[in-house]
Scaffold this motif. Structure first.
Motif, mmCIF file in Angstrom:
data_model
loop_
_atom_site.group_PDB
_atom_site.id
_atom_site.type_symbol
_atom_site.label_atom_id
_atom_site.label_comp_id
_atom_site.label_asym_id
_atom_site.label_seq_id
_atom_site.Cartn_x
_atom_site.Cartn_y
_atom_site.Cartn_z
ATOM 1 N N LEU A 117 -2.554 -9.242 4.248
ATOM 2 C CA LEU A 117 -3.592 -8.361 3.608
ATOM 3 C C LEU A 117 -3.975 -8.887 2.073
ATOM 4 C CD1 LEU A 117 -5.127 -5.569 3.654
ATOM 5 C CD2 LEU A 117 -2.944 -4.712 2.968
ATOM 6 N N SER A 118 -5.371 -8.978 2.009
ATOM 7 C CA SER A 118 -5.597 -9.288 0.792
ATOM 8 C C SER A 118 -6.942 -8.473 0.537
ATOM 9 C CB SER A 118 -6.214 -10.741 0.824
ATOM 10 O OG SER A 118 -6.846 -11.316 -0.313
ATOM 11 N N VAL A 119 -6.782 -7.889 -0.643
ATOM 12 C CA VAL A 119 -7.668 -6.622 -1.089
ATOM 13 C C VAL A 119 -8.192 -7.273 -2.533
ATOM 14 C CG1 VAL A 119 -8.127 -4.271 -1.714
ATOM 15 C CG2 VAL A 119 -6.597 -5.281 0.258
ATOM 16 N N LYS A 120 -9.490 -7.074 -2.776
ATOM 17 C CA LYS A 120 -10.135 -7.396 -3.897
ATOM 18 C C LYS A 120 -9.815 -6.279 -5.302
ATOM 19 C CE LYS A 120 -12.818 -9.532 -7.270
ATOM 20 N NZ LYS A 120 -12.245 -10.705 -7.718
ATOM 21 N N SER A 121 -9.898 -5.119 -4.579
ATOM 22 C CA SER A 121 -9.847 -3.782 -5.551
ATOM 23 C C SER A 121 -9.374 -2.655 -4.815
ATOM 24 C CB SER A 121 -11.015 -3.588 -6.572
ATOM 25 O OG SER A 121 -12.023 -2.869 -5.734
ATOM 26 N N VAL A 122 -8.781 -1.913 -5.315
ATOM 27 C CA VAL A 122 -8.424 -0.355 -4.954
ATOM 28 C C VAL A 122 -8.543 0.555 -6.096
ATOM 29 C CG1 VAL A 122 -6.556 1.086 -3.987
ATOM 30 C CG2 VAL A 122 -6.543 -1.468 -3.285
ATOM 31 N N THR A 123 -9.148 1.728 -5.769
ATOM 32 C CA THR A 123 -9.594 2.655 -6.724
ATOM 33 C C THR A 123 -8.902 4.009 -6.169
ATOM 34 O OG1 THR A 123 -11.471 1.510 -7.536
ATOM 35 C CG2 THR A 123 -11.134 3.835 -8.055
ATOM 36 N N ASP A 164 -5.870 -7.793 -5.961
ATOM 37 C CA ASP A 164 -6.180 -8.462 -7.383
ATOM 38 C C ASP A 164 -6.319 -7.267 -8.561
ATOM 39 O OD1 ASP A 164 -6.487 -10.777 -6.096
ATOM 40 O OD2 ASP A 164 -8.943 -10.691 -6.244
ATOM 41 N N GLN A 165 -6.607 -6.168 -8.046
ATOM 42 C CA GLN A 165 -6.850 -4.747 -9.072
ATOM 43 C C GLN A 165 -6.457 -3.521 -8.502
ATOM 44 O OE1 GLN A 165 -10.157 -5.336 -11.908
ATOM 45 N NE2 GLN A 165 -9.357 -3.186 -12.825
ATOM 46 N N ILE A 166 -5.833 -2.650 -9.224
ATOM 47 C CA ILE A 166 -5.831 -1.464 -8.634
ATOM 48 C C ILE A 166 -5.973 -0.285 -10.144
ATOM 49 C CG2 ILE A 166 -4.074 0.492 -8.015
ATOM 50 C CD1 ILE A 166 -2.499 -1.557 -6.627
ATOM 51 N N ALA A 167 -6.998 0.473 -9.963
ATOM 52 C CA ALA A 167 -7.511 1.502 -11.056
ATOM 53 C C ALA A 167 -7.131 2.899 -10.623
ATOM 54 C CB ALA A 167 -8.901 1.101 -11.249
ATOM 55 N N MET A 168 -6.645 3.771 -11.572
ATOM 56 C CA MET A 168 -6.388 4.796 -11.550
ATOM 57 C C MET A 168 -6.911 5.533 -12.813
ATOM 58 S SD MET A 168 -2.481 4.906 -9.485
ATOM 59 C CE MET A 168 -1.820 3.464 -10.389
ATOM 60 N N ASP A 169 -7.773 6.445 -12.674
ATOM 61 C CA ASP A 169 -8.194 7.303 -13.992
ATOM 62 C C ASP A 169 -7.935 8.664 -13.603
ATOM 63 O OD1 ASP A 169 -9.059 5.139 -15.369
ATOM 64 O OD2 ASP A 169 -10.962 5.232 -14.528
ATOM 65 N N ASN A 170 -7.579 9.378 -14.699
ATOM 66 C CA ASN A 170 -7.715 10.728 -14.820
ATOM 67 C C ASN A 170 -6.340 11.241 -13.679
ATOM 68 O OD1 ASN A 170 -9.886 11.382 -16.398
ATOM 69 N ND2 ASN A 170 -11.090 11.098 -14.440
ATOM 70 N N VAL A 171 -5.347 10.524 -14.071
ATOM 71 C CA VAL A 171 -3.910 10.962 -13.344
ATOM 72 C C VAL A 171 -3.269 12.169 -13.838
ATOM 73 C CG1 VAL A 171 -2.092 10.029 -12.541
ATOM 74 C CG2 VAL A 171 -3.813 8.485 -12.714
ATOM 75 N N SER A 172 -3.080 12.974 -13.013
ATOM 76 C CA SER A 172 -2.247 14.223 -13.542
ATOM 77 C C SER A 172 -0.924 14.061 -13.207
ATOM 78 C CB SER A 172 -2.953 15.638 -12.997
ATOM 79 O OG SER A 172 -4.134 15.698 -13.591
ATOM 80 N N PHE A 173 0.117 14.043 -13.579
ATOM 81 C CA PHE A 173 1.628 14.100 -13.313
ATOM 82 C C PHE A 173 2.395 15.246 -13.621
ATOM 83 C CE2 PHE A 173 6.058 12.737 -14.424
ATOM 84 C CZ PHE A 173 6.259 12.298 -13.411
ATOM 85 N N THR A 174 3.057 15.753 -12.813
ATOM 86 C CA THR A 174 3.906 16.907 -12.874
ATOM 87 C C THR A 174 5.410 16.693 -12.561
ATOM 88 O OG1 THR A 174 2.247 18.490 -12.676
ATOM 89 C CG2 THR A 174 4.402 19.448 -12.601
ATOM 90 N N TYR A 175 6.567 16.852 -13.389
ATOM 91 C CA TYR A 175 7.934 16.553 -13.244
ATOM 92 C C TYR A 175 8.445 17.821 -12.953
ATOM 93 C CZ TYR A 175 12.567 15.271 -14.015
ATOM 94 O OH TYR A 175 13.921 15.381 -13.862
ATOM 95 N N SER A 176 9.016 18.422 -12.037
ATOM 96 C CA SER A 176 9.694 19.405 -12.019
ATOM 97 C C SER A 176 11.457 19.161 -11.639
ATOM 98 C CB SER A 176 9.253 20.162 -10.397
ATOM 99 O OG SER A 176 7.874 20.366 -10.818
ATOM 100 N N LYS A 177 12.147 19.913 -12.500
ATOM 101 C CA LYS A 177 13.481 19.762 -12.436
ATOM 102 C C LYS A 177 14.097 21.117 -11.681
ATOM 103 C CE LYS A 177 17.629 18.041 -13.573
ATOM 104 N NZ LYS A 177 18.131 16.899 -13.263
ATOM 105 N N VAL A 178 14.920 20.773 -10.637
ATOM 106 C CA VAL A 178 15.336 22.024 -10.094
ATOM 107 C C VAL A 178 17.009 22.077 -10.308
ATOM 108 C CG1 VAL A 178 15.794 22.835 -7.926
ATOM 109 C CG2 VAL A 178 13.754 21.701 -8.119
ATOM 110 N N HIS A 179 17.347 23.320 -10.821
ATOM 111 C CA HIS A 179 18.903 23.320 -11.180
ATOM 112 C C HIS A 179 19.184 24.622 -10.795
ATOM 113 C CE1 HIS A 179 22.488 22.281 -12.875
ATOM 114 N NE2 HIS A 179 22.367 23.325 -13.931
ATOM 115 N N ASP A 180 20.089 24.868 -10.221
ATOM 116 C CA ASP A 180 20.673 26.460 -9.829
ATOM 117 C C ASP A 180 19.499 27.155 -9.431
ATOM 118 O OD1 ASP A 180 23.152 25.376 -10.393
ATOM 119 O OD2 ASP A 180 23.162 26.283 -12.620
ATOM 120 N N GLY A 181 18.817 26.696 -8.352
ATOM 121 C CA GLY A 181 17.635 27.385 -8.050
ATOM 122 C C GLY A 181 16.477 27.819 -8.777
#
Length: 595
Positions: A117-123, A164-181
């Motif tokens: 598999l060969s790809v020029k770009s992924v957005t 060759d290239q992967i571009a990601m713009d406007n990424v939203s990231f959420t980290y959730s820590k679950v402890h004792d419910g």
């Protein structure tokens, strides 16, 4: 006969029609094959934990373009539950959603015929990533079973993958820590990620020039603010930049500080507990091993830089301080106990103002001592036992302007393997005017230095958790101290000031008899005193001795003051007040020692 140009046109049209028919055929009949391959790859590479879904797949074989609309990579809760019952579930689970995944110049023929598999770009358009962390005790035990590599997961479907290239713009990231419910969330938005030259084959995983199969990854996190849960502090920065090819991390305009004013902070906690306010225009790490940071949470780097900022610490003695044993709590001892491995060859400090402020519990005024424009270098900053076996000392060489006046140079050496916290330090102070210290003396002790020329200070000290010892040399002349009125209007108490200047303190060193006083420090640490307070108390012992105030002389001087009381009616109460001055300045009264 038709003209030649008509034949040419006819042939071109025929070729275009033929290509159009072929493209239509492949798009209609090979689309199910491609969809099947995509799902197979996701299933094999994630051990069936994740499923790929999307609303629509557009395929153009002629152009080699593929678009997935409203794509999502979602964990299978049934599979995850089964893994938990088998004590095999990972702590981290991801859910990834995209408005669109666009692949350009996708070699479908080569993939289906040669399994390459060969790809020029992924957005990836508007990606949202939700990571949920749930603690599992069984993951604390390191597994001896070999982990399946990404290539091993893909090799039955594809022999290699190259993008060759992967571009990601406007990424939203959420980290959730679950402890004792209960769940605590942490989020960042508008992240930008660019990835260059991705290669997955049988050799790429062992390629040391690649970071997780990539030649280069750039991450930019814009302005960010976060208040820590169950805390009075927040952290913020203007930008975070990561470059895996250059192996560096850069933070700009970093702040770690309380979410409220000093007054509100101490009123809120109701204790005399140190408040910290940190700011750095630049914090960077160079030569960073990002793989070790991510895989094992180890901070291994060639150098770190703290540039242009301040480190401010405040206390308020109007509030109660809970005494706590500080033995074993020196900075180098805390570093040694960290579970995270730290290994920094050098830490450079440039133009940092270090400030300590204290609100007097008696006079309700704040005294401040400052070390301005501090710069220097710390070396061998590590708690790595293999590194310390070769060199056990963490060293610091620092320069600053104390009270923005005299040039101070100090060096430290901390024995990281010592069981009793052994360390040494030495330094010197260049000429300055003694009244500069009134910023801390007057608010806290209600005393002012009227005059005094500090010609030089030199010290050479050693210490452990329990004791400090060494030499202290203090050259000065024309030293005069003024005791001030209780009301804070700074009116001099002339008689008391006279007694102190004539009977207690030498106005110069060498003194009027040309005797040079050297401080021979042998200070026993008060267990409740912090490392830095113990440093100050040790130096204070040296100051007292060089000023001619030995314990024996201090007792005689107290007797002289008693005599002065009997002969001077107007100085009624002098001795009591003078003793109070000594107790405040030199911490003589054990009952009033600051815990």
């Amino acid at each position: 006969m038709k003209p030649v140009w008509k034949w040419v046109i006819s042939i071109v049209v025929l070729i275009v029609v033929a290509l159009g028919v072929a493209t239509w055929y492949f798009s209609r009949n090979w689309k199910p094959i491609l969809e099947e391959k995509l799902r197979e790859v996701v299933k094999n590479s994630t051990d069936s934990l994740y499923q790929l879904s999307y609303d629509e797949l557009d395929l153009n074989v002629a152009l080699g373009n593929v678009t997935l609309k409203n794509a999502a990579l979602i964990p299978d809760t049934n599979v995850y539950g089964q893994l938990e019952r088998q004590n095999k579930a990972p702590d981290n689970v991801y859910e990834i959603r995209l408005s669109a995944l666009k692949i350009k110049r996708f070699g479908i023929i080569n993939m289906l015929t040669n399994r390459k598999l060969s790809v020029k770009s992924v957005t990836l358009e508007s990606p949202t990533v939700h990571l949920t962390n749930t603690y599992h005790a069984y993951n604390d035990t390191l597994s001896t079973a070999p982990k399946k590599s990404l290539y091993a997961s893909l090799k039955d479907v594809l022999s290699s993958v190259n993008v060759d290239q992967i571009a990601m713009d406007n990424v939203s990231f959420t980290y959730s820590k679950v402890h004792d419910g209960k769940t605590k969330d942490f989020s960042i938005k508008d992240v930008k990620i660019n990835i260059h030259d991705v290669l997955i084959d049988e050799n790429s995983q062992a390629d040391s020039s690649r970071f997780y199969f990539t030649k280069k990854m750039e991450v930019v996190v814009p302005g960010f603010t976060h208040k820590f849960p169950d805390s009075l502090y927040m952290v913020k920065f203007d930008a975070l930049k990561i470059n895996t090819e250059e192996r560096n991390i850069l933070l700009t305009n970093l702040d770690y500080k309380p979410v409220m004013s000093k007054a509100a902070y101490f009123k809120k906690i109701g204790l005399n507990k140190t408040m910290a306010d940190l700011h750095f225009d630049t914090l960077s790490l160079e030569g960073l091993n990002l793989r070790e940071l991510i895989d094992h949470q180890q901070v291994l780097a060639a150098s770190a830089l703290l540039k242009n900022g301040h480190a401010k610490l405040y206390n308020d003695k109007r509030y109660k301080k809970s005494p706590r044993n500080q033995i074993g709590q020196a900075p180098h001892q805390k570093l040694q106990r960290l579970k995270t491995i730290i290994n920094l060859d050098s830490v450079f400090v440039e133009n940092i103002d270090v400030v300590y402020g204290e609100m007097s519990g008696k006079y309700h005024r704040e005294g401040v001592i400052s070390f301005d424009k501090a710069s220097g270098i710390l070396t061998n900053v590590t708690n790595d036992s293999s590194r310390l076996a070769k060199d056990k000392y963490l060293r610091a060489d620092l320069r600053s302007k104390i009270m923005n006046s005299g040039n101070l140079h100090a060096t430290f050496a901390f024995d990281m393997l010592s069981k009793n916290g052994a360390y040494s330090y030495s330094g010197d102070l260049k000429p300055m005017q003694a009244p500069a210290f009134n910023k801390i003396l007057t608010p806290l002790l209600n005393v002012a230095i009227g005059s005094g020329n500090i010609r030089s200070v030199r010290f050479n000290m050693q210490g452990t958790d329990y004791r400090s010892w060494g030499d202290f040399r203090f050259n000065y002349d024309n030293l005069k101290v003024n005791l001030l009125d209780q009301d804070g209007e700074h009116k001099k108490k002339k008689v008391l000031s006279f007694l102190v200047n004539q009977l207690v303190i030498n106005d110069s060193n060498p003194d009027a008899n040309e005797v040079y006083h050297v401080g021979k420090v042998n200070h026993k640490r008060v267990p409740e005193h912090t490392f830095f307070k113990n440093l100050w108390q040790s130096l204070l012992d040296g100051i007292k001795q060089t000023a001619g105030i030995s314990p024996e002389r201090e007792q005689r001087l107290m007797g002289s003051a008693e005599s002065a009381k009997r002969t001077l009616e107007e100085t009624k109460g002098t001795v009591k007040k003078t003793k109070g001055f000594f107790n405040r300045m030199f911490k003589k009264d054990d009952k009033k020692k600051d815990k």
